[in-house]
Design an enzyme around this catalytic site. Structure first.
Site, mmCIF file in Angstrom:
data_model
loop_
_atom_site.group_PDB
_atom_site.id
_atom_site.type_symbol
_atom_site.label_atom_id
_atom_site.label_comp_id
_atom_site.label_asym_id
_atom_site.label_seq_id
_atom_site.Cartn_x
_atom_site.Cartn_y
_atom_site.Cartn_z
ATOM 1 N N SER A 91 0.827 -1.215 0.000
ATOM 2 C CA SER A 91 0.000 0.000 0.000
ATOM 3 C C SER A 91 0.860 1.263 0.000
ATOM 4 O O SER A 91 1.934 1.299 0.608
ATOM 5 C CB SER A 91 -0.886 -0.009 1.246
ATOM 6 O OG SER A 91 -1.512 1.233 1.425
ATOM 7 N N TYR A 132 -2.174 5.522 -4.095
ATOM 8 C CA TYR A 132 -3.192 6.545 -3.841
ATOM 9 C C TYR A 132 -2.568 7.830 -4.371
ATOM 10 O O TYR A 132 -1.459 8.204 -3.958
ATOM 11 C CB TYR A 132 -3.471 6.683 -2.352
ATOM 12 C CG TYR A 132 -4.342 5.599 -1.755
ATOM 13 C CD1 TYR A 132 -5.559 5.241 -2.336
ATOM 14 C CD2 TYR A 132 -3.966 4.939 -0.581
ATOM 15 C CE1 TYR A 132 -6.369 4.267 -1.776
ATOM 16 C CE2 TYR A 132 -4.774 3.963 -0.016
ATOM 17 C CZ TYR A 132 -5.972 3.638 -0.616
ATOM 18 O OH TYR A 132 -6.758 2.669 -0.063
ATOM 19 N N THR A 184 -5.389 2.601 -7.318
ATOM 20 C CA THR A 184 -6.691 2.316 -6.696
ATOM 21 C C THR A 184 -7.679 3.420 -7.028
ATOM 22 O O THR A 184 -7.459 4.589 -6.705
ATOM 23 C CB THR A 184 -6.531 2.156 -5.176
ATOM 24 O OG1 THR A 184 -5.712 1.005 -4.949
ATOM 25 C CG2 THR A 184 -7.869 1.940 -4.485
ATOM 26 N N LYS A 192 -7.203 -0.798 -9.924
ATOM 27 C CA LYS A 192 -7.916 -1.575 -8.890
ATOM 28 C C LYS A 192 -9.208 -0.837 -8.527
ATOM 29 O O LYS A 192 -9.218 0.386 -8.433
ATOM 30 C CB LYS A 192 -7.024 -1.698 -7.653
ATOM 31 C CG LYS A 192 -7.652 -2.416 -6.458
ATOM 32 C CD LYS A 192 -6.594 -2.669 -5.375
ATOM 33 C CE LYS A 192 -7.126 -3.450 -4.196
ATOM 34 N NZ LYS A 192 -7.747 -2.628 -3.160
ATOM 35 N N HIS A 207 -12.960 -2.678 -2.619
ATOM 36 C CA HIS A 207 -12.176 -2.318 -1.435
ATOM 37 C C HIS A 207 -12.638 -3.123 -0.215
ATOM 38 O O HIS A 207 -12.683 -2.630 0.908
ATOM 39 C CB HIS A 207 -12.305 -0.810 -1.162
ATOM 40 C CG HIS A 207 -11.025 -0.156 -0.732
ATOM 41 N ND1 HIS A 207 -10.225 0.582 -1.565
ATOM 42 C CD2 HIS A 207 -10.389 -0.130 0.479
ATOM 43 C CE1 HIS A 207 -9.176 1.051 -0.904
ATOM 44 N NE2 HIS A 207 -9.251 0.623 0.347
HETATM 45 C C1 LIG Z 1 -7.817 -2.517 6.847
HETATM 46 C C2 LIG Z 1 -7.794 -2.437 5.353
HETATM 47 C C3 LIG Z 1 -6.937 -1.540 4.735
HETATM 48 C C4 LIG Z 1 -6.885 -1.473 3.341
HETATM 49 N N1 LIG Z 1 -5.990 -0.639 2.758
HETATM 50 C C5 LIG Z 1 -5.934 -0.565 1.407
HETATM 51 C C6 LIG Z 1 -4.984 0.267 0.761
HETATM 52 O O1 LIG Z 1 -4.162 0.906 1.398
HETATM 53 N N2 LIG Z 1 -5.002 0.314 -0.595
HETATM 54 C C7 LIG Z 1 -5.908 -0.408 -1.351
HETATM 55 O O2 LIG Z 1 -5.904 -0.319 -2.570
HETATM 56 N N3 LIG Z 1 -6.792 -1.237 -0.756
HETATM 57 C C8 LIG Z 1 -6.822 -1.337 0.593
HETATM 58 N N4 LIG Z 1 -7.700 -2.194 1.189
HETATM 59 C C9 LIG Z 1 -8.557 -3.059 0.345
HETATM 60 C C10 LIG Z 1 -7.836 -4.381 0.062
HETATM 61 O O3 LIG Z 1 -6.753 -4.186 -0.805
HETATM 62 C C11 LIG Z 1 -8.776 -5.402 -0.580
HETATM 63 O O4 LIG Z 1 -9.402 -4.811 -1.696
HETATM 64 C C12 LIG Z 1 -9.831 -5.950 0.371
HETATM 65 O O5 LIG Z 1 -9.329 -6.050 1.676
HETATM 66 C C13 LIG Z 1 -10.292 -7.329 -0.109
HETATM 67 O O6 LIG Z 1 -11.320 -7.811 0.682
HETATM 68 P P1 LIG Z 1 -11.115 -8.840 1.904
HETATM 69 O O7 LIG Z 1 -10.546 -8.073 3.030
HETATM 70 O O8 LIG Z 1 -12.511 -9.288 2.150
HETATM 71 O O9 LIG Z 1 -10.204 -9.952 1.441
HETATM 72 C C14 LIG Z 1 -7.754 -2.286 2.565
HETATM 73 C C15 LIG Z 1 -8.602 -3.194 3.197
HETATM 74 C C16 LIG Z 1 -8.625 -3.283 4.577
HETATM 75 C C17 LIG Z 1 -9.528 -4.293 5.217
#
Ligand SMILES: Cc1cc2nc3c(=O)[nH]c(=O)nc-3n(C[C@H](O)[C@H](O)[C@H](O)COP(=O)(O)O)c2cc1C
Length: 403
Positions: free
Chosen positions: A148, A171, A197, A276, A300
């Site tokens: 990230s 981002y 993203t 994404k 997300h």
């Molecule tokens: C706590 C948390 C932080 C996340 N941070 C980012 C991030 O910094 N950048 C991003 O593109 N997606 C982020 N995501 C989304 C994840 O990349 C991903 O799309 C998502 O967690 C997939 O679903 P799942 O948790 O059910 O496996 C985040 C998700 C969570 C739960």
């Protein structure tokens, strides 16, 4: 002393429900089936959800809320999970399945498995070494790690721990110069792809579960977070921003960006570029038209819009539109090897997991992340045997039936 233990218990129960599939019944089964006392080492876990109650115990309620939350009623979070129950797997007999190969090729790189570590921000909230144990697990497992923008550890250190490339998630902030510098730094550090993203550009919807759990946190959040400092506070422990004069940057995202930004990204790097957050065939086609090398179907993890559309629900139409011209990755609610299998059957080339590896990380560090990857791989292997398919590329639509 917690002034309202009952309320806090109920809130945690609801958050567990969302993680376990959104159904109170499923949450109950989950809590009855496993007690944290039964798991003293990573290898005791029977499935990836076994790490959840341990993770909850190790985290502050506010951090647990941030991890588990969806938006509004957590309906899209639930929809991500519910979608897997609408597809059955065709069991096939008398095929030689004595050797199962999970090797996955993506954009010229080869990984040991189609299971990818999704970008998850701020991992120091879950483990004192933050992203480093994840990098070590990715190395030992031969897995793709997507780092990230909001990583606590620098990309240079993570790539050194990984002993190989990671993909860098972007981002863009509201300052194009910063976006370009982030891409250039990731590129120079050895990232092999940039993942832009697109689903939080206009800001997500309200994360009510997060806010509710934060209110139960007996600690003083202001000792770490100073909301009045805005963007500077948001990025103050984020290694990718440590060399910047933050200049005009005010926000992590930028609601005025359009598809032109993907073309600009293309000009800034020769590495692969993926978008994404794609949830429609139309946007998948736009990503391709503006030069993306791949897309990640994602909402997300139910944290962007409350559309009630699960990612597995939208995958088939996106796969039909893209028609194999670029790879499609997918994430959202993947908790079982059977989920991975279904996503691959419906057109994904690889599948990312988010929350489950963070549960493993907070419970047992690197070993926990490795265990999550191993469990998903082993479940995937076993369902491939039952479906009579021996390699990832051979998994297809004919392996599933709608139920
Ligand atoms: C706590 C948390 C932080 C996340 N941070 C980012 C991030 O910094 N950048 C991003 O593109 N997606 C982020 N995501 C989304 C994840 O990349 C991903 O799309 C998502 O967690 C997939 O679903 P799942 O948790 O059910 O496996 C985040 C998700 C969570 C739960």
């Amino acid at each position: 002393m917690n002034p309202d233990p009952c309320r806090r218990g109920v809130l945690r129960y609801l958050a567990l429900g969302a993680a376990a599939g959104g159904l109170p019944g499923a949450a109950l089964a989950q809590t009855l089936r496993v007690s944290p006392r039964e798991i003293v080492q990573a290898k005791d876990a029977l499935n990836v959800s076994d790490f959840l109650p341990i993770a909850e115990r190790t985290m502050r309620p506010a951090h647990f809320g941030y991890l588990q939350t969806g938006v509004l009623d957590d309906g899209t979070l639930d929809a991500n999970r519910a979608a897997y129950r609408r597809w059955g797997i065709q069991a096939r007999r008398l095929v030689d399945v004595s050797r199962i190969d999970l090797t996955t090729k993506l954009l010229g790189e080869t990984w040991a498995s189609p299971v990818v570590l999704a970008p998850v921000a701020s991992q120091r909230a879950y483990h004192h070494e933050a992203e480093r144990p994840v990098a070590r697990a990715a190395r030992s497992h031969g897995a793709l790690q997507i780092l990230s923008t909001m990583t606590n550890i620098s990309i240079e250190t993570v790539i050194s721990d990984r002993q190989g490339p990671v993909w860098f998630q972007l981002y863009p902030t509201n300052d194009t110069e910063i976006a370009k510098s982030l891409v250039t730094r990731a590129d120079k550090a050895g990232a092999s792809a940039i993942v832009f993203t697109s689903d939080l550009l206009s800001g997500g919807m309200r994360r009510e579960t997060q806010e509710r759990l934060a209110r139960t946190d007996p600690g003083d959040c202001s000792s770490c977070h100073d909301r009045s400092a805005g963007f500077a506070d948001l990025v103050k422990r984020k290694a990718m921003f440590d060399r910047f004069d933050l200049g005009k940057a005010r926000t992590l995202n930028n609601p005025s960006l359009t598809w032109e930004f993907v073309r600009r990204l293309r000009d800034w790097t020769e590495k692969k570029v993926l978008v994404k957050g794609i949830m429609t065939p139309e946007d998948a086609e736009m990503a391709l038209a503006f030069g993306a090398d791949g897309v990640i179907v994602s909402n997300h993890g139910g944290r962007a819009e409350e559309s009630l559309m699960g990612t597995l629900d939208v995958l088939p139409a996106i796969a039909a539109k893209i028609n194999r011209r670029i790879p499609i990755l997918m994430d959202g609610g993947v908790r079982r090897g059977t989920d991975v299998f279904k996503a691959l059957s419906l057109g994904a080339s690889a599948v990312c997991v988010g929350r489950p590896y963070i549960w493993g990380l907070s419970a047992f560090g690197s070993e926990g992340v490795e265990a999550v990857l191993s469990i998903l791989d082993e479940e995937l292997r076993s369902v491939m045997r039952q479906a009579g398919v021996t390699r990832i590329g051979a998994i297809g639509r004919n392996n599933l039936t709608p139920i």
